[in-house]
Design a protein around this motif. Structure first.
Motif, PDB file in Angstrom:
ATOM      1  N   GLY A 152       0.789  -1.225   0.000  1.00 15.84           N
ATOM      2  CA  GLY A 152       0.000   0.000   0.000  1.00 15.84           C
ATOM      3  C   GLY A 152       0.817   1.268   0.000  1.00 15.84           C
ATOM      4  N   ALA A 153       2.130   1.162  -0.238  1.00 15.16           N
ATOM      5  CA  ALA A 153       3.013   2.327  -0.138  1.00 15.16           C
ATOM      6  C   ALA A 153       2.653   3.429  -1.125  1.00 15.16           C
ATOM      7  CB  ALA A 153       4.465   1.901  -0.346  1.00 15.16           C
ATOM      8  N   ASP A 154       2.134   3.056  -2.318  1.00 10.95           N
ATOM      9  CA  ASP A 154       1.833   4.063  -3.331  1.00 10.95           C
ATOM     10  C   ASP A 154       0.693   4.985  -2.916  1.00 10.95           C
ATOM     11  OD1 ASP A 154       0.141   1.875  -3.415  1.00 10.95           O
ATOM     12  OD2 ASP A 154      -0.371   2.154  -5.527  1.00 10.95           O
ATOM     13  N   ARG A 155      -0.193   4.506  -2.055  1.00 13.41           N
ATOM     14  CA  ARG A 155      -1.321   5.320  -1.595  1.00 13.41           C
ATOM     15  C   ARG A 155      -1.098   5.912  -0.201  1.00 13.41           C
ATOM     16  NH1 ARG A 155      -5.232   6.500  -5.537  1.00 13.41           N
ATOM     17  NH2 ARG A 155      -5.434   4.714  -6.925  1.00 13.41           N
ATOM     18  N   MET A 156      -0.062   5.469   0.464  1.00 19.96           N
ATOM     19  CA  MET A 156       0.106   5.813   1.871  1.00 19.96           C
ATOM     20  C   MET A 156       0.333   7.307   2.085  1.00 19.96           C
ATOM     21  SD  MET A 156       2.281   3.672   4.608  1.00 19.96           S
ATOM     22  CE  MET A 156       1.240   2.278   4.184  1.00 19.96           C
ATOM     23  N   GLY A 157       1.096   7.943   1.203  1.00 19.46           N
ATOM     24  CA  GLY A 157       1.356   9.364   1.354  1.00 19.46           C
ATOM     25  C   GLY A 157       0.087  10.192   1.220  1.00 19.46           C
ATOM     26  N   GLN A 158      -0.742   9.862   0.212  1.00 18.77           N
ATOM     27  CA  GLN A 158      -2.000  10.575   0.019  1.00 18.77           C
ATOM     28  C   GLN A 158      -2.926  10.376   1.211  1.00 18.77           C
ATOM     29  OE1 GLN A 158      -3.428   8.861  -3.599  1.00 18.77           O
ATOM     30  NE2 GLN A 158      -1.896   9.872  -4.889  1.00 18.77           N
ATOM     31  N   SER A 159      -3.020   9.139   1.665  1.00 17.61           N
ATOM     32  CA  SER A 159      -3.876   8.831   2.809  1.00 17.61           C
ATOM     33  C   SER A 159      -3.408   9.575   4.055  1.00 17.61           C
ATOM     34  CB  SER A 159      -3.877   7.321   3.076  1.00 17.61           C
ATOM     35  OG  SER A 159      -4.555   7.010   4.269  1.00 17.61           O
ATOM     36  N   ALA A 160      -2.091   9.559   4.285  1.00 15.74           N
ATOM     37  CA  ALA A 160      -1.547  10.232   5.474  1.00 15.74           C
ATOM     38  C   ALA A 160      -1.797  11.726   5.425  1.00 15.74           C
ATOM     39  CB  ALA A 160      -0.056   9.948   5.584  1.00 15.74           C
ATOM     40  N   GLY A 161      -1.675  12.324   4.246  1.00 17.75           N
ATOM     41  CA  GLY A 161      -1.929  13.754   4.116  1.00 17.75           C
ATOM     42  C   GLY A 161      -3.354  14.111   4.516  1.00 17.75           C
ATOM     43  N   LEU A 162      -4.313  13.302   4.075  1.00 12.91           N
ATOM     44  CA  LEU A 162      -5.708  13.549   4.424  1.00 12.91           C
ATOM     45  C   LEU A 162      -5.958  13.334   5.915  1.00 12.91           C
ATOM     46  CD1 LEU A 162      -7.342  11.850   1.313  1.00 12.91           C
ATOM     47  CD2 LEU A 162      -7.509  14.268   1.913  1.00 12.91           C
ATOM     48  N   GLN A 163      -5.292  12.319   6.488  1.00 10.98           N
ATOM     49  CA  GLN A 163      -5.466  12.051   7.915  1.00 10.98           C
ATOM     50  C   GLN A 163      -4.898  13.204   8.755  1.00 10.98           C
ATOM     51  OE1 GLN A 163      -6.981   9.512   9.408  1.00 10.98           O
ATOM     52  NE2 GLN A 163      -7.248   8.007   7.791  1.00 10.98           N
ATOM     53  N   ILE A 164      -3.763  13.739   8.333  1.00  9.99           N
ATOM     54  CA  ILE A 164      -3.174  14.872   9.066  1.00  9.99           C
ATOM     55  C   ILE A 164      -4.063  16.103   8.954  1.00  9.99           C
ATOM     56  CG2 ILE A 164      -1.230  16.485   9.076  1.00  9.99           C
ATOM     57  CD1 ILE A 164       0.582  14.091   8.392  1.00  9.99           C
ATOM     58  N   LEU A 165      -4.636  16.336   7.775  1.00 15.09           N
ATOM     59  CA  LEU A 165      -5.582  17.438   7.620  1.00 15.09           C
ATOM     60  C   LEU A 165      -6.798  17.240   8.528  1.00 15.09           C
ATOM     61  CD1 LEU A 165      -5.540  18.095   3.763  1.00 15.09           C
ATOM     62  CD2 LEU A 165      -4.631  19.571   5.570  1.00 15.09           C
ATOM     63  N   SER A 166      -7.241  15.993   8.652  1.00 12.85           N
ATOM     64  CA  SER A 166      -8.380  15.721   9.532  1.00 12.85           C
ATOM     65  C   SER A 166      -8.022  16.024  10.981  1.00 12.85           C
ATOM     66  CB  SER A 166      -8.848  14.268   9.382  1.00 12.85           C
ATOM     67  OG  SER A 166      -8.008  13.355  10.065  1.00 12.85           O
ATOM     68  N   ALA A 167      -6.783  15.743  11.373  1.00 11.74           N
ATOM     69  CA  ALA A 167      -6.350  16.046  12.741  1.00 11.74           C
ATOM     70  C   ALA A 167      -6.337  17.549  12.983  1.00 11.74           C
ATOM     71  CB  ALA A 167      -4.960  15.452  12.989  1.00 11.74           C
TER      72      ALA A 167
END
Length: 229
Positions: free
Chosen positions: A55-70
């Motif tokens: 899942g590494a190819d999607r992990m950066g995008q997912s993490a960015g959205l999670q940080i924005l949610s925080a």
């Protein structure tokens, strides 16, 4: 502009709570698009490392959205605490809303940062390091984050002037979320994490929409001090 108009305008800021939920789901959906199944915390090191690599190819995008949610959660906690203070029903509830909200946002950020470290460094190639960082991500962004979020909901439900059904449901869901903190001690209590998370998300959306559209109560009156001679 009058105090009531200021309060009315300020109500729309609570929609950052709904934004927090939407961004969290967006990040989860993006990560799920990789096709890699989320491992359990009890899975072995090789399984966890394989999940990260797949899942590494999607992990950066997912993490960015999670940080924005925080960050949205951080804003929501401050706005909700200010709303409590402004309407004269704050006190300890307002302080707990802000403190627990900050703790919930910070644990989500740190847990997500651990995931970023896995997806953007060579640590993923070391099964032991991958397992360690994944465990950090799971516990910080999972049970501990939800326990703090539950405490925030408990305080908000107690302090806000909201319908009885919303107050009671908020206190029940918040209490379930707080129980998630005991998951490292009693493993079966980990079930409180998804219950507290998803039921809590629904409660936050209902609460924020209600507060955004209704007329805010007038600010609590202040007592003017006599002029010093």
């Amino acid at each position: 502009m009058t105090a009531n108009q200021d309060a009315r305008r300020g109500n729309w800021g609570v929609l950052t709570g709904s934004l927090f939920v939407v961004l969290w789901f967006a990040g989860t959906i993006v990560q799920g698009m990789s096709g890699a199944g989320f491992p359990r915390p009890t899975d072995d090191m090789a399984t966890v490392a394989g999940y990260i690599r797949d899942g590494a190819d999607r992990m950066g995008q997912s993490a960015g959205l999670q940080i924005l949610s925080a960050f949205a959660l951080l804003c929501f906690a401050g706005i909700l605490a200010a709303y409590l203070r402004r309407t004269g029903r704050g006190g300890a509830a307002a302080e707990l809303v802000q403190g627990a909200g900050v703790a919930s946002a910070v644990t989500l950020m740190v847990g997500t940062a651990a995931t970023v470290a896995l997806g953007t460094t060579d640590l993923v190639n070391d099964d032991a390091s991958a397992q360690l960082l994944y465990q950090m991500s799971f516990w910080l962004a999972g049970p501990i984050h939800i326990a703090a979020l539950g405490a925030m909901m408990l305080a908000a439900a107690y302090g806000l002037a909201i319908p009885a059904w919303l107050r009671i449901s908020g206190m029940v869901i918040g209490a379930i979320g707080v129980v998630a903190a005991a998951s490292p001690i009693v493993s079966t209590l980990v079930v409180a994490t998804p219950i507290g998370r998803f039921a809590g998300f629904l409660w936050i959306i209902v609460l924020t929409v209600l507060l955004a559209v209704r007329r805010a109560p007038a600010a609590a009156p202040t007592v003017e001090q006599p002029a010093q001679v």
